[in-house]
Design an enzyme around this catalytic site. Structure first.
Site, PDB file in Angstrom:
ATOM      1  N   LYS A  91       5.443   0.921  -7.732  1.00 48.69           N
ATOM      2  CA  LYS A  91       4.860  -0.299  -8.287  1.00 48.69           C
ATOM      3  C   LYS A  91       3.608  -0.658  -7.496  1.00 48.69           C
ATOM      4  O   LYS A  91       3.562  -0.347  -6.299  1.00 48.69           O
ATOM      5  CB  LYS A  91       5.846  -1.458  -8.283  1.00 48.69           C
ATOM      6  N   ASP A 169       0.740  -8.221  -4.765  1.00 50.66           N
ATOM      7  CA  ASP A 169       1.440  -6.967  -4.421  1.00 50.66           C
ATOM      8  C   ASP A 169       2.921  -7.243  -4.148  1.00 50.66           C
ATOM      9  O   ASP A 169       3.778  -6.594  -4.751  1.00 50.66           O
ATOM     10  CB  ASP A 169       0.751  -6.242  -3.250  1.00 50.66           C
TER      11      ASP A 169
HETATM   12  P1  NAP Z   1      -0.013   2.772   2.589  1.00 52.54           P
HETATM   13  O1  NAP Z   1       0.916   3.221   3.667  1.00 52.54           O
HETATM   14  O2  NAP Z   1      -1.255   2.050   2.974  1.00 52.54           O
HETATM   15  O3  NAP Z   1      -0.459   3.988   1.647  1.00 52.54           O
HETATM   16  C1  NAP Z   1       0.319   5.114   1.370  1.00 52.54           C
HETATM   17  C2  NAP Z   1      -0.512   6.370   1.590  1.00 52.54           C
HETATM   18  O4  NAP Z   1      -1.370   6.595   0.477  1.00 52.54           O
HETATM   19  C3  NAP Z   1      -1.456   6.315   2.764  1.00 52.54           C
HETATM   20  O5  NAP Z   1      -0.802   6.554   3.985  1.00 52.54           O
HETATM   21  C4  NAP Z   1      -2.482   7.378   2.418  1.00 52.54           C
HETATM   22  O6  NAP Z   1      -2.048   8.653   2.915  1.00 52.54           O
HETATM   23  C5  NAP Z   1      -2.480   7.387   0.887  1.00 52.54           C
HETATM   24  N1  NAP Z   1      -3.721   6.798   0.414  1.00 52.54           N
HETATM   25  C6  NAP Z   1      -4.249   5.608   0.758  1.00 52.54           C
HETATM   26  N2  NAP Z   1      -5.420   5.401   0.150  1.00 52.54           N
HETATM   27  C7  NAP Z   1      -5.645   6.506  -0.603  1.00 52.54           C
HETATM   28  C8  NAP Z   1      -6.699   6.907  -1.454  1.00 52.54           C
HETATM   29  N3  NAP Z   1      -7.770   6.127  -1.641  1.00 52.54           N
HETATM   30  N4  NAP Z   1      -6.589   8.088  -2.080  1.00 52.54           N
HETATM   31  C9  NAP Z   1      -5.524   8.886  -1.883  1.00 52.54           C
HETATM   32  N5  NAP Z   1      -4.489   8.550  -1.078  1.00 52.54           N
HETATM   33  C10 NAP Z   1      -4.548   7.378  -0.442  1.00 52.54           C
HETATM   34  O7  NAP Z   1       0.718   1.861   1.528  1.00 52.54           O
HETATM   35  P2  NAP Z   1       2.282   1.620   1.247  1.00 52.54           P
HETATM   36  O8  NAP Z   1       2.705   0.375   1.924  1.00 52.54           O
HETATM   37  O9  NAP Z   1       3.057   2.860   1.459  1.00 52.54           O
HETATM   38  O10 NAP Z   1       2.186   1.253  -0.313  1.00 52.54           O
HETATM   39  C11 NAP Z   1       1.921   2.230  -1.284  1.00 52.54           C
HETATM   40  C12 NAP Z   1       2.443   1.739  -2.620  1.00 52.54           C
HETATM   41  O11 NAP Z   1       3.835   1.447  -2.492  1.00 52.54           O
HETATM   42  C13 NAP Z   1       1.770   0.438  -3.088  1.00 52.54           C
HETATM   43  O12 NAP Z   1       1.568   0.465  -4.474  1.00 52.54           O
HETATM   44  C14 NAP Z   1       2.789  -0.642  -2.711  1.00 52.54           C
HETATM   45  O13 NAP Z   1       2.720  -1.762  -3.582  1.00 52.54           O
HETATM   46  C15 NAP Z   1       4.087   0.116  -2.890  1.00 52.54           C
HETATM   47  N6  NAP Z   1       5.193  -0.431  -2.088  1.00 52.54           N
HETATM   48  C16 NAP Z   1       5.017  -0.714  -0.747  1.00 52.54           C
HETATM   49  C17 NAP Z   1       6.059  -1.283  -0.032  1.00 52.54           C
HETATM   50  C18 NAP Z   1       5.942  -1.600   1.443  1.00 52.54           C
HETATM   51  O14 NAP Z   1       6.856  -2.215   2.017  1.00 52.54           O
HETATM   52  N7  NAP Z   1       4.879  -1.198   2.129  1.00 52.54           N
HETATM   53  C19 NAP Z   1       7.273  -1.562  -0.666  1.00 52.54           C
HETATM   54  C20 NAP Z   1       7.434  -1.207  -1.996  1.00 52.54           C
HETATM   55  C21 NAP Z   1       6.388  -0.650  -2.694  1.00 52.54           C
HETATM   56  P3  NAP Z   1      -3.151   9.749   3.339  1.00 52.54           P
HETATM   57  O15 NAP Z   1      -4.176   9.034   4.171  1.00 52.54           O
HETATM   58  O16 NAP Z   1      -2.366  10.762   4.108  1.00 52.54           O
HETATM   59  O17 NAP Z   1      -3.715  10.257   2.051  1.00 52.54           O
END
Ligand code: NAP
Length: 310
Positions: A91, A169
């Site tokens: 999501k 978010d």
């Molecule tokens: P995050 O750690 O900032 O991002 C996940 C990974 O995506 C990054 O480590 C990066 O890995 C890759 N990424 C980032 N920007 C990118 C780009 N421009 N192009 C390609 N890859 C990219 O974020 P997250 O917290 O895991 O959240 C990711 C998703 O999960 C979001 O949609 C969020 O709403 C959802 N979510 C998050 C949580 C939470 O607690 N954090 C909970 C439920 C759902 P690389 O640098 O290795 O490519």
């Protein structure tokens, strides 16, 4: 027993490591064989810098789970669907509402599953709340979804950029729950978006929804809250009943009494659902939570608040 589905994961960051990798390791319907991330790798599987490279090098892949931020979701999903892979979207399912329709079309054309996942809907109290409300007239709804952005999104610049949703978010998790549990379709009447002077997206938002019966549905999202998060939904009913879903859906109280709803299994349940959809040859794509966020951006009155510095 059928063979496990060969799956790849893309965007190995916070949520992939916290939830997806453990849920996949415990689910015998899937076999994780590859990862696609620009900087991160997962031990014990083949790793690639991006989804296109993973698809090209791993012809046996059958499914891909996309965990990067929403701004890159469409490009990654369309590549995987066009290559004939089943796709699960974290999501929010995209950076715009309409792009998800285009993905659903691609899934149909390629006869594969598209699962736009909403993890909060799989919190243990949600289905019990839905069942209790199904036979009742709702009188009022009050959503409070408040947390400390520095605790939950440390140094995540993408959440402040266009398509990153800001406080929506986490807020969209509450919207994914109320679109599931409330018996009537509801829609936004007015919204207030509080945007830091130095940022693109809101740090807080107050939303007033209603439905065809005129039910007041108020949602308050705030990232300036702490130290403990408040993820709570209160519903009153015309027959004098009161339902409280708290801790993001992990705790349910009806008329002041705790209901036994079992343990938290959001991500294990998500992957069970994905496996079922694949086995049945169907998709699950509900854009309503994102539609409400888009409506808030359409109708919302912007107010500038204090600059946010990490
Ligand atoms: P995050 O750690 O900032 O991002 C996940 C990974 O995506 C990054 O480590 C990066 O890995 C890759 N990424 C980032 N920007 C990118 C780009 N421009 N192009 C390609 N890859 C990219 O974020 P997250 O917290 O895991 O959240 C990711 C998703 O999960 C979001 O949609 C969020 O709403 C959802 N979510 C998050 C949580 C939470 O607690 N954090 C909970 C439920 C759902 P690389 O640098 O290795 O490519």
């Amino acid at each position: 027993m059928t063979n496990p589905v060969a799956i790849g994961i893309a965007g190995v960051g916070k949520i992939a490591r916290d939830q997806h990798l453990p849920a996949l390791a415990a689910n015998h319907s899937f076999h994780l064989i590859a990862g696609a991330s620009r900087n991160a790798t997962v031990d014990g599987i083949n790793n690639y810098p991006n989804v296109e490279a993973m698809l090209a090098a791993e012809p046996s892949l059958q499914a891909v789970s996309l965990c990067a931020p929403p701004q890159v979701r469409f490009a990654q999903a369309s590549a995987a669907l066009s290559a004939g892979k089943h796709v699960m979207l974290e999501k929010p399912p995209g950076a715009s509402v309409a792009e998800i329709g285009a993905l659903a079309e691609l899934a149909l054309q390629n006869q594969v599953t598209l699962f736009a996942s909403w993890h909060s809907r799989y919190a243990p109290g949600v289905e019990a709340a839905r069942a209790w409300l199904a036979s009742r007239e709702v009188k009022s709804v009050h959503v409070q979804w408040k947390e400390d952005v520095r605790r939950w999104h440390p140094n995540q610049e993408w959440i402040w950029q266009p398509g990153g949703l800001g406080v929506f978010d986490p807020g969209i998790n509450a919207l994914s729950i109320i679109t599931r549990i409330l018996p009537r379709t509801f829609f936004l009447k007015a919204a207030e978006l509080l945007v830091p002077a130095n940022r693109h997206n809101p740090i807080a938002a107050n939303l007033d929804f209603t439905d065809a019966a005129g039910t007041p549905i108020r949602a308050e999202f705030d990232w300036r809250h702490g130290p403990e998060e408040l993820w709570q939904i209160d519903v009153t009913t015309q027959d004098g009943g009161a339902l409280r879903l708290s801790q993001g859906g992990k705790h349910l109280e009806i008329d002041g009494k705790t209901v036994d709803i079992g343990p938290e299994r959001e991500y294990p349940n998500l992957y069970e659902r994905f496996a079922d959809l694949i086995a049945n040859g169907t998709s699950d794509v509900d854009v309503r939570p994102l539609q409400h966020v888009a409506d808030a951006m359409l109708l919302g009155e912007h107010k500038t608040v204090e600059a946010f510095v990490e």
